[in-house]
Enzyme design. Structure first.
Site, PDB file in Angstrom:
ATOM      1  N   VAL A 160       0.729  -1.270   0.003  1.00  0.00           N
ATOM      2  CA  VAL A 160       0.009  -0.062  -0.128  1.00  0.00           C
ATOM      3  C   VAL A 160       0.845   1.448   0.135  1.00  0.00           C
ATOM      4  CG1 VAL A 160      -1.747   1.362   1.502  1.00  0.00           C
ATOM      5  CG2 VAL A 160      -1.914  -1.079   1.158  1.00  0.00           C
ATOM      6  N   ASP A 208      10.838   3.467   5.248  1.00  0.00           N
ATOM      7  CA  ASP A 208      10.794   2.128   5.862  1.00  0.00           C
ATOM      8  C   ASP A 208      12.130   1.883   6.757  1.00  0.00           C
ATOM      9  OD1 ASP A 208       9.099  -0.470   4.499  1.00  0.00           O
ATOM     10  OD2 ASP A 208      10.774  -0.963   6.197  1.00  0.00           O
ATOM     11  N   THR A 249      -5.180  -0.793   7.299  1.00  0.00           N
ATOM     12  CA  THR A 249      -6.461  -0.974   7.571  1.00  0.00           C
ATOM     13  C   THR A 249      -6.400  -1.482   8.968  1.00  0.00           C
ATOM     14  OG1 THR A 249      -6.868  -1.907   5.590  1.00  0.00           O
ATOM     15  CG2 THR A 249      -8.449  -2.918   7.291  1.00  0.00           C
ATOM     16  N   GLU A 308      -7.447   1.967   1.543  1.00  0.00           N
ATOM     17  CA  GLU A 308      -7.190   1.938   0.362  1.00  0.00           C
ATOM     18  C   GLU A 308      -7.854   0.922  -0.143  1.00  0.00           C
ATOM     19  OE1 GLU A 308      -5.683  -1.113  -0.568  1.00  0.00           O
ATOM     20  OE2 GLU A 308      -5.371  -1.888   1.704  1.00  0.00           O
ATOM     21  N   ARG A 355      -6.018  -3.672  -5.334  1.00  0.00           N
ATOM     22  CA  ARG A 355      -5.763  -5.109  -5.748  1.00  0.00           C
ATOM     23  C   ARG A 355      -4.326  -5.172  -6.172  1.00  0.00           C
ATOM     24  NH1 ARG A 355     -10.421  -5.185 -10.358  1.00  0.00           N
ATOM     25  NH2 ARG A 355      -9.335  -3.113 -10.414  1.00  0.00           N
ATOM     26  N   CYS A 391      -5.414  -9.445   2.439  1.00  0.00           N
ATOM     27  CA  CYS A 391      -6.552  -8.520   2.888  1.00  0.00           C
ATOM     28  C   CYS A 391      -7.927  -9.296   3.259  1.00  0.00           C
ATOM     29  CB  CYS A 391      -7.079  -7.548   1.790  1.00  0.00           C
ATOM     30  SG  CYS A 391      -5.922  -6.163   1.805  1.00  0.00           S
TER      31      CYS A 391
HETATM   32  C1  UDX Z   1      -8.467  -6.971  -1.974  1.00  0.00           C
HETATM   33  C2  UDX Z   1      -9.471  -5.864  -2.382  1.00  0.00           C
HETATM   34  O1  UDX Z   1     -10.118  -6.374  -3.666  1.00  0.00           O
HETATM   35  C3  UDX Z   1      -9.048  -4.633  -2.297  1.00  0.00           C
HETATM   36  O2  UDX Z   1      -9.865  -3.696  -2.674  1.00  0.00           O
HETATM   37  C4  UDX Z   1      -8.437  -4.307  -1.061  1.00  0.00           C
HETATM   38  O3  UDX Z   1      -8.170  -3.099  -0.481  1.00  0.00           O
HETATM   39  C5  UDX Z   1      -7.265  -5.565  -0.682  1.00  0.00           C
HETATM   40  O4  UDX Z   1      -7.797  -6.651  -0.801  1.00  0.00           O
HETATM   41  P1  UDX Z   1      -6.788  -8.140  -3.325  1.00  0.00           P
HETATM   42  O5  UDX Z   1      -6.565  -9.070  -2.206  1.00  0.00           O
HETATM   43  O6  UDX Z   1      -5.437  -7.879  -4.030  1.00  0.00           O
HETATM   44  O7  UDX Z   1      -7.577  -7.146  -3.148  1.00  0.00           O
HETATM   45  O8  UDX Z   1      -7.178  -9.422  -4.445  1.00  0.00           O
HETATM   46  P2  UDX Z   1      -8.686  -9.501  -5.070  1.00  0.00           P
HETATM   47  O9  UDX Z   1      -8.640  -9.282  -6.558  1.00  0.00           O
HETATM   48  O10 UDX Z   1     -10.015  -8.663  -4.387  1.00  0.00           O
HETATM   49  O11 UDX Z   1      -9.022 -11.213  -4.872  1.00  0.00           O
HETATM   50  C6  UDX Z   1      -9.242 -11.468  -3.513  1.00  0.00           C
HETATM   51  C7  UDX Z   1      -9.097 -13.008  -3.324  1.00  0.00           C
HETATM   52  O12 UDX Z   1     -10.462 -13.380  -4.052  1.00  0.00           O
HETATM   53  C8  UDX Z   1      -8.171 -13.784  -4.309  1.00  0.00           C
HETATM   54  O13 UDX Z   1      -7.826 -15.014  -3.739  1.00  0.00           O
HETATM   55  C9  UDX Z   1      -9.000 -14.227  -5.606  1.00  0.00           C
HETATM   56  O14 UDX Z   1      -8.455 -15.293  -6.142  1.00  0.00           O
HETATM   57  C10 UDX Z   1     -10.278 -14.397  -4.966  1.00  0.00           C
HETATM   58  N1  UDX Z   1     -11.468 -14.218  -5.925  1.00  0.00           N
HETATM   59  C11 UDX Z   1     -11.861 -13.109  -6.366  1.00  0.00           C
HETATM   60  C12 UDX Z   1     -12.376 -15.273  -6.194  1.00  0.00           C
HETATM   61  O15 UDX Z   1     -12.221 -16.288  -5.852  1.00  0.00           O
HETATM   62  N2  UDX Z   1     -13.255 -15.100  -6.925  1.00  0.00           N
HETATM   63  C13 UDX Z   1     -13.531 -13.893  -7.602  1.00  0.00           C
HETATM   64  O16 UDX Z   1     -14.628 -13.815  -8.522  1.00  0.00           O
HETATM   65  C14 UDX Z   1     -12.825 -12.765  -7.140  1.00  0.00           C
END
Ligand code: UDX
Length: 490
Positions: A11, A30, A121, A190, A193, A321
């Site tokens: 982030v 950092d 967060t 934030e 993704r 997250c």
């Molecule tokens: C997430 C949030 O989207 C973001 O807004 C937040 O601030 C941080 O956490 P991220 O963890 O990078 O982002 O990944 P994201 O694309 O949201 O996917 C999260 C998880 O859900 C992944 O393991 C992904 O494989 C899974 N996923 C996502 C599914 O299994 N099915 C889907 O349809 C979408």
């Protein structure tokens, strides 16, 4: 504007670099000196498409600096972003020790009006808690107060401190005769993704700003103005990488109080995790009833009230997250005596999805002991090297416990994650996982896997068994090649 970003994790690094790209003067701090050295020489600590381009460009233009000197950075900049980690503790609550340390440093080094922005967060109420710690440290520096920081992390604030805040209207003044330093805290969660974090910063769905200070919110709107108005220019090198999703209308800004901003973050991630667990539960019913979850998800997603996103059934959610935030929200609720039955079910469905894959392996192979299983993808999702709470890791570890021999390949994860059973054989080339395999499991939907020559690769396998954990591959084609194909919910 002069900004200090403390913490160069996902982030902090992305936020700092993107703010430098839109013209601000950014110092990223950092305490990991090796990381700072690497960043200064253009080596990225994480895999994030486009990040290296922006770091190099803005280091050269001097909009961006990296340092371990937190005191000087706090003193010289006007807006201080707290972007340090809030990892989960064993009971699921957020560990705030790093946020606390940074807040102390801000209190110790404050020398003029500052806006302190909470981007980490943090549990509901942490914005106020950060104010108290900063204030206590300003005071203790002046020997006006004892070092009692008057807080109880993850719990209610002590009454004295609450009154103190109220009296000061959250704009706290150093009780010194000599100088008076004021600061305001803003919660600016934030929604980045991993893998698309730069596009998500430049083209967000919304910007959330929570504070009791209108002045601070206005300054933050000024900081984000080029993004809010979409008036910045995307550099040519980045255009080749980013989807051009520039908006023609301004980005909505949600102006609210601190607590509501903090809650928006938890509620958004919990809702998205709920959507995925929902579709996974429907997938499990589809599997038994003979329906195809891909068609079902498409059919419901066309309803504009539901929407098509986050309806991909599979082996479930992981990453840094969702697991952390959903668990932390259940802990926060418990502190208020609220039982989160829905969120508990969301978590349970998610952990079951991983175990269901192991059951599918047992159904396919009958005896797992001694069998060779190839894993495609280790990261928790594509376009990232992050393996935190990756479903692939749980699946591999469980299969090794059952006696399987595992070969794994990932396009970017090249180091064996600590949480992975070290018996896992890491393959440098994707074809190696097919050598003598009794079964292949696709765990992460990397684009590279869609284009594999399965006809050629299948000849290397002992048995043509394949579990598509993300419903990502061409089922019909694989069936026509003689694969025994199993997806999720179809
Ligand atoms: C997430 C949030 O989207 C973001 O807004 C937040 O601030 C941080 O956490 P991220 O963890 O990078 O982002 O990944 P994201 O694309 O949201 O996917 C999260 C998880 O859900 C992944 O393991 C992904 O494989 C899974 N996923 C996502 C599914 O299994 N099915 C889907 O349809 C979408």
């Amino acid at each position: 504007m002069k900004v200090c970003v403390i913490g160069t994790g996902y982030v902090g690094l992305v936020t700092g670099v993107c703010l430098s790209e839109i013209g601000h003067n950014i110092i990223c701090v950092d305490n990991d000196s090796e990381k700072i050295k690497k960043l200064l020489s253009g080596v990225m600590p994480i895999y994030e498409p486009g990040l290296d381009i922006l770091v190099l460009k803005n280091l050269n233009s001097k909009n961006l600096q990296f340092t371990t000197d937190i005191s000087s950075a706090i003193k010289s900049q006007d807006i201080i972003f707290i972007c340090v980690g809030t990892p989960p503790r064993p009971d699921g609550s957020a560990d705030l020790q790093y946020v606390e340390e940074v807040a102390k440093q801000i209190g110790n080094n404050i020398n003029s009006y500052k806006i302190v922005v909470n981007k980490s967060t943090v549990p509901i109420g942490s914005g106020d808690w950060v104010s108290i710690i900063i204030n206590d440290n300003i005071n203790s520096n002046n020997n006006l107060n004892s070092n009692d920081s008057n807080y109880d992390p993850n719990n209610n604030l002590k009454n004295d401190s609450k009154n103190n805040l109220k009296n000061n209207n959250n704009s706290l003044n150093k009780k010194s005769d000599i100088v008076s330093f004021k600061f305001d805290v803003v919660s600016n969660p934030e929604f980045l993704r991993e893998g698309t974090a730069i596009a998500d910063t430049f083209f967000p769905d919304r910007i959330v700003l929570g504070s009791s200070s209108k002045e601070a919110i206005n300054i933050m709107k000024k900081l984000y103005e080029p993004i809010i108005n979409q008036s910045f220019k995307v550099c040519d090198e980045l255009l080749k990488i980013l989807p051009n999703t520039k908006n023609t209308s301004p980005i909505p800004v949600v102006e609210t109080d601190l607590v509501s901003a903090e809650m928006i973050k938890y509620a958004a991630n919990s809702f998205l995790a709920t959507k995925i667990s929902f579709i996974n539960e429907i997938a499990n019913i589809c599997e038994k009833a003979g329906a195809d979850i891909k068609k079902v998800a498409y059919g419901i997603g066309l309803d504009s009230r539901i929407g098509p996103k986050f309806l991909n059934a599979g082996i479930g959610w992981g990453g840094s997250c969702f697991p952390k935030d959903v668990s932390a929200l259940t802990k926060i609720a418990a502190e208020y005596g609220i039982s989160t039955q829905l969120l508990n079910a969301v978590i349970n469905v998610n952990s079951q999805q991983r175990h269901k894959v192991v059951q599918k392996v047992q159904e396919m192979l009958k005896i797992v002991k001694g069998k060779s299983i190839g894993i495609l993808g280790i990261s928790f999702k594509p376009n990232t090297d992050d393996t935190r709470d990756a479903p692939a890791i749980t699946i591999i570890n469980n299969l090794i416990n059952l006696g399987a021999k595992i070969k794994a390949y990932d396009p970017v994860v090249k180091k064996i994650p600590e949480s992975l059973n070290p018996k896992t054989i890491f393959c440098p080339k994707v074809e190696d996982v097919f050598d003598g395999a009794d079964l292949i499991i696709l765990a992460t939907e990397w684009e590279e896997f869609a284009n594999l020559d399965f006809c050629r690769l299948s000849k290397k396998m002992r048995e043509k068994n394949l579990i598509d954990g993300r419903n990502f591959l061409d089922k019909e084609k694989l069936l026509s090649l003689g694969f025994n194909y199993i997806g999720i919910g179809r």
